[in-house]
Design an enzyme around this catalytic site. Structure first.
Site, mmCIF file in Angstrom:
data_model
loop_
_atom_site.group_PDB
_atom_site.id
_atom_site.type_symbol
_atom_site.label_atom_id
_atom_site.label_comp_id
_atom_site.label_asym_id
_atom_site.label_seq_id
_atom_site.Cartn_x
_atom_site.Cartn_y
_atom_site.Cartn_z
ATOM 1 N N ASN A 1 -3.396 5.573 -1.263
ATOM 2 C CA ASN A 1 -2.955 5.765 0.116
ATOM 3 C C ASN A 1 -2.301 7.108 0.383
ATOM 4 O OD1 ASN A 1 -4.086 3.443 0.919
ATOM 5 N ND2 ASN A 1 -2.216 2.371 1.428
ATOM 6 N N HIS B 1 -1.481 -3.023 -5.912
ATOM 7 C CA HIS B 1 -2.098 -2.705 -4.625
ATOM 8 C C HIS B 1 -3.517 -3.244 -4.644
ATOM 9 C CE1 HIS B 1 -3.636 0.556 -1.644
ATOM 10 N NE2 HIS B 1 -3.538 -0.630 -1.065
ATOM 11 N N GLU C 1 -4.642 -0.941 -8.018
ATOM 12 C CA GLU C 1 -3.626 -0.065 -8.593
ATOM 13 C C GLU C 1 -2.495 -0.939 -9.131
ATOM 14 O OE1 GLU C 1 -3.352 4.072 -6.257
ATOM 15 O OE2 GLU C 1 -3.174 2.340 -4.929
ATOM 16 N N SER D 1 0.815 -1.208 0.000
ATOM 17 C CA SER D 1 0.000 0.000 0.000
ATOM 18 C C SER D 1 0.851 1.261 0.000
ATOM 19 C CB SER D 1 -0.918 0.011 1.226
ATOM 20 O OG SER D 1 -0.149 -0.032 2.412
#
Length: 297
Positions: free
Chosen positions: A193, A143, A155, A122
């Site tokens: 994030n 991710h 992602e 992350s």
């Protein structure tokens, strides 16, 4: 779910919450999986969790799953050598650099030169992870979101050296898993994030400073902005410890005070209040007290 597609044997390293989700998602979409961790006990617990997830899937709004069929595609193992013959290895260990480095060094030594390493992280820059291996062109970041089988998008993060072939093969795997790959550049925290961890960290500060309790913070986001979950409910789902480690990575990487971790996150992590996976975080998920706010003072 996607049509069953075979892309060779997939190694899944790390049998925690994310590894369990990745292994289940792979197996229920027709892939042969080797699920490994540091002990047989950890992997056995993960297999039991996947069995339960499959049985509960339809009740929770997912597809009807045959637990026996899904588990027949998952082979348990211990250590890097167990995935030595995998074509693709997906790493899902904790967001701690020393742990990630050690795992990728071990995988690099154990796996064949053709193997692709997918880093499920992350926050950590993919180029940094790739640099500890002898195959930086075959290392790419994905991710995954939690819970993995229920989330339709990820992602996709190529590192500095990641080859187009690695990216394309990873996209094919993700498509076979039923995922939409949103490609972003390799920057610590990526897109999700960089925003989410700031939000959760600031929400934790509100509780820490006594501005509001966790339930009130979350209710503002649900009722005023239409979010399905508030930021502190999200923290409990992801894991309060994982939130802390991710914020620490962002703080170290960018040297920016806006990422300064909330002391409450540190205290809760030290106390074992890690959220849903431990039974208590900002909320209590155990027994008759389920739903009661925790850590709000």
């Amino acid at each position: 779910m996607s049509t069953e597609v075979s892309t060779g044997v997939i190694g899944v390293v790390g049998a925690g919450v994310m590894g369990i989700g990745v292994a289940q998602n792979l197996a229920q979409t027709g892939h042969e999986v080797i699920l490994v961790d540091t002990s047989e006990e950890i992997v056995a617990g993960a297999v039991a969790a996947i069995r339960n997830n499959c049985r509960m899937s339809r009740l929770l709004g997912g597809p009807a799953l045959d637990a026996g069929e899904v588990l027949s595609r998952i082979t348990p193992g211990v250590g890097a050598d167990a995935v030595a013959k995998a074509d693709i290895v997906i790493e899902n260990v904790t967001e701690n650099w020393d742990v990630k480095r050690e795992v990728h060094e071990a995988l690099d030594a154990a796996c064949g030169p053709q193997a692709i390493f997918i880093v499920n992280t992350s926050a950590f820059p993919i180029t940094k992870v790739a640099a500890v291996t002898s195959r930086p062109g075959q290392v790419v970041g994905v991710h995954f979101m939690n819970p993995v089988p229920a989330k339709p998008a990820v992602e996709l993060i190529p590192g500095f050296h990641t080859t187009p072939r690695t990216v394309e093969r990873t996209k094919q795997l993700l498509t076979a898993m039923g995922k939409k790959a949103i490609q972003v550049k390799d920057a610590c925290g990526f897109v999700s994030n960089r925003v989410l961890m700031l939000t959760v960290n600031e929400a934790a500060y509100l509780v820490h400073e006594g501005v509001a309790d966790a339930a009130s913070v979350d209710e503002v986001f649900r009722s005023c902005f239409g979010h399905p979950m508030g930021p502190l409910e999200t923290a409990d789902l992801i894991g309060v410890d994982t939130i802390l480690y991710s914020v620490e990575v962002l703080y170290e990487y960018y040297s920016d005070s806006k990422y300064r971790p909330c002391p409450l996150l540190r205290q809760m992590t030290d106390a074992g209040l890690h959220g849903r996976k431990s039974g208590q975080g900002f909320y209590d998920y155990t027994g008759a007290g389920a739903g009661a706010v925790a850590g709000a003072s």
